[in-house]
Design a protein around this motif. Structure first.
Motif, mmCIF file in Angstrom:
data_model
loop_
_atom_site.group_PDB
_atom_site.id
_atom_site.type_symbol
_atom_site.label_atom_id
_atom_site.label_comp_id
_atom_site.label_asym_id
_atom_site.label_seq_id
_atom_site.Cartn_x
_atom_site.Cartn_y
_atom_site.Cartn_z
ATOM 1 N N ASP A 93 0.821 -1.216 0.000
ATOM 2 C CA ASP A 93 0.000 0.000 0.000
ATOM 3 C C ASP A 93 0.851 1.261 0.000
ATOM 4 O O ASP A 93 0.530 2.231 -0.689
ATOM 5 C CB ASP A 93 -0.933 0.031 1.218
ATOM 6 N N ILE A 94 1.924 1.271 0.783
ATOM 7 C CA ILE A 94 2.739 2.481 0.896
ATOM 8 C C ILE A 94 3.969 2.452 -0.013
ATOM 9 O O ILE A 94 4.762 3.387 -0.017
ATOM 10 C CB ILE A 94 3.148 2.769 2.363
ATOM 11 N N GLN A 95 4.110 1.382 -0.800
ATOM 12 C CA GLN A 95 5.160 1.240 -1.808
ATOM 13 C C GLN A 95 6.569 1.350 -1.227
ATOM 14 O O GLN A 95 7.395 2.136 -1.676
ATOM 15 C CB GLN A 95 4.965 2.277 -2.916
ATOM 16 N N ILE A 96 6.831 0.544 -0.216
ATOM 17 C CA ILE A 96 8.140 0.523 0.423
ATOM 18 C C ILE A 96 8.649 -0.913 0.504
ATOM 19 O O ILE A 96 7.911 -1.812 0.869
ATOM 20 C CB ILE A 96 8.072 1.155 1.836
ATOM 21 N N ARG A 97 9.923 -1.113 0.174
ATOM 22 C CA ARG A 97 10.541 -2.446 0.179
ATOM 23 C C ARG A 97 11.146 -2.830 1.513
ATOM 24 O O ARG A 97 11.426 -3.985 1.758
ATOM 25 C CB ARG A 97 11.645 -2.519 -0.878
ATOM 26 N N ARG A 98 11.422 -1.836 2.364
ATOM 27 C CA ARG A 98 12.044 -2.106 3.667
ATOM 28 C C ARG A 98 11.385 -1.223 4.709
ATOM 29 O O ARG A 98 11.070 -0.065 4.444
ATOM 30 C CB ARG A 98 13.536 -1.773 3.640
ATOM 31 N N LEU A 99 11.216 -1.771 5.897
ATOM 32 C CA LEU A 99 10.624 -1.004 6.994
ATOM 33 C C LEU A 99 11.448 -1.182 8.256
ATOM 34 O O LEU A 99 11.853 -2.305 8.584
ATOM 35 C CB LEU A 99 9.202 -1.505 7.302
ATOM 36 N N PRO A 100 11.670 -0.093 8.978
ATOM 37 C CA PRO A 100 12.246 -0.262 10.305
ATOM 38 C C PRO A 100 11.222 -0.953 11.200
ATOM 39 O O PRO A 100 10.007 -0.779 11.016
ATOM 40 C CB PRO A 100 12.523 1.160 10.781
ATOM 41 N N VAL A 101 11.702 -1.739 12.128
ATOM 42 C CA VAL A 101 10.835 -2.472 13.048
ATOM 43 C C VAL A 101 11.027 -1.889 14.442
ATOM 44 O O VAL A 101 12.156 -1.795 14.932
ATOM 45 C CB VAL A 101 11.157 -3.977 13.044
ATOM 46 N N LEU A 102 9.927 -1.506 15.071
ATOM 47 C CA LEU A 102 9.964 -0.921 16.402
ATOM 48 C C LEU A 102 9.285 -1.833 17.401
ATOM 49 O O LEU A 102 8.408 -2.623 17.042
ATOM 50 C CB LEU A 102 9.240 0.429 16.413
#
Length: 152
Positions: A93-102
């Protein structure tokens, strides 16, 4: 399956006052295309190799310029206790391949990539997510945010 079960926990962190050269060298050393940016123990941005090239070099910035000049400040993230499928849907949905994890205290505990998720039991869904991510434009287009200059 939860994100904590497939995320990478060995994450290098940049600071807004690091130079682009320092961060580019660190990315090369760890073979990564993205680094979270932290200040005073809080996640304040993300910088990618594309940010350095497209937002930085393409606009005349050099290796001595700062991460804070080109990083994305609108940070999308996920929580370590979220379900893998939910995060995959969100990434598309947000078109991102990597996300930080909190964690739930909003402290950085890792990073998760589409590649990490492709190794899970929902790997068939990663193809659909990649298609969603690859749509033209989106919130994090390098030509529309960061230093605020659009390329013609």
């Amino acid at each position: 399956m939860k994100i904590r079960e497939c995320m990478s926990t060995d994450v290098r962190i940049a600071r807004p006052d690091d130079t682009l050269e320092t961060v580019a060298l660190a990315m090369a050393e760890i073979d990564a295309g993205v680094m979270p940016v932290s200040e005073d123990d809080r996640l304040v941005g993300m910088i990618t190799d594309r940010d350095i090239a497209v937002r930085g070099v393409a606009h005349g910035l050099g290796p001595e310029d700062l991460v804070g000049d080109v990083m994305s400040t609108e940070v999308m993230y996920c929580f370590e206790d979220e379900a893998v499928e939910q995060v995959l849907n969100n990434m598309g949905d947000i078109q991102i391949r990597r996300l930080p994890v909190l964690n739930r205290d909003k402290r950085l505990v890792g990073i998760v990539s589409l590649g990490d998720l492709a190794k899970t039991d929902v790997r068939a869904k990663t193809g659909t997510t990649l298609g969603d991510i690859s749509r033209k434009g989106g919130l994090h287009s390098q030509t529309t945010d960061g230093i605020g200059l659009a390329l013609d």
